[in-house]
Design a protein around this motif. Structure first.
Motif, short mmCIF file in Angstrom:
data_model
loop_
_atom_site.label_atom_id
_atom_site.label_comp_id
_atom_site.label_asym_id
_atom_site.label_seq_id
_atom_site.Cartn_x
_atom_site.Cartn_y
_atom_site.Cartn_z
N GLU A 3 0.84 -1.19 0.00
CA GLU A 3 0.00 0.00 0.00
C GLU A 3 0.87 1.24 0.00
O GLU A 3 2.02 1.21 0.40
CB GLU A 3 -0.96 0.01 1.19
N THR A 49 -8.17 -4.40 2.98
CA THR A 49 -6.72 -4.25 2.97
C THR A 49 -6.13 -5.18 1.93
O THR A 49 -6.53 -6.34 1.83
CB THR A 49 -6.15 -4.57 4.36
N THR A 146 -5.76 5.45 1.12
CA THR A 146 -4.79 4.38 0.91
C THR A 146 -4.91 3.81 -0.49
O THR A 146 -5.99 3.45 -0.95
CB THR A 146 -4.97 3.27 1.96
#
Length: 188
Positions: A3, A49, A146
């Motif tokens: 990321e 994520t 992100t």
């Protein structure tokens, strides 16, 4: 997948993060512009994520397919980047570009500074007022969040697979349109 949430902006370098349908189309166009130093396909704006392409395609992660563009603002301005962006995708269709449907295909500008936010909002307002598209824009203007680079096989996809049917039918016409309209802005 790593990321990134960096705002590496200097006098000679700025980042733009844009979603306008399939990232292969956007990357292929922005790669050719003078002043653009790199373009990377990726995902942003969701809650998962380290999402994968398979995750994104479910439409449940909240991410958009985006390109992260590094550019030299003394050669090409953020406003000029947006002019190209609004030429190569339809900003009036919610969560859709052509036959590509889903929230991952939404029209969105993730700004990296107050100046980018103000420029993006101004451009959207101008285009709406001019009614250039015949319908109101649905393009979101959101703060940068992100970012995750897409898998390696997505990077420079059009360059490596120009004869793939999707590339021939969808990407190539957008590249041709941008090359014609922005011929003076292309790398030599």
């Amino acid at each position: 997948m790593t990321e990134s949430n960096t705002n590496n902006t200097t006098a000679n370098s700025e980042i733009a993060t844009l979603g306008g349908g399939c990232f292969w189309c956007l990357e292929a166009v922005f790669d050719k512009l003078n002043g653009v130093t790199s373009v990377e396909s990726g995902y942003t704006g969701g809650q998962t994520t380290n999402p994968t392409y398979a995750d994104i395609c479910t439409g449940t992660t909240g991410h958009a397919e985006v390109v992260r563009i590094n550019f030299n603002p003394s050669v090409i301005s953020f406003r000029e980047i947006l002019d190209v962006f609004f030429t190569i995708h339809d900003p009036t269709t919610l969560n859709r570009q052509g036959n590509d449907r889903g929230t991952q295909y939404r029209s969105v500008i993730y700004y990296h500074s107050t100046e980018q936010k103000e420029t993006a909002e101004k451009v959207v307002a101008e285009l709406n007022q001019a009614n250039e598209w015949g319908s109101p824009l649905v393009t979101e203007v959101m703060p940068e969040v992100t970012y995750y680079p897409a898998e390696d096989y997505h990077q420079e996809y059009f360059e490596h697979h120009p004869n793939q049917p999707y590339c021939m039918a969808v990407v190539a016409p957008k590249v041709a349109k941008a090359n014609e309209k922005f011929a003076k802005k292309l790398k030599r």
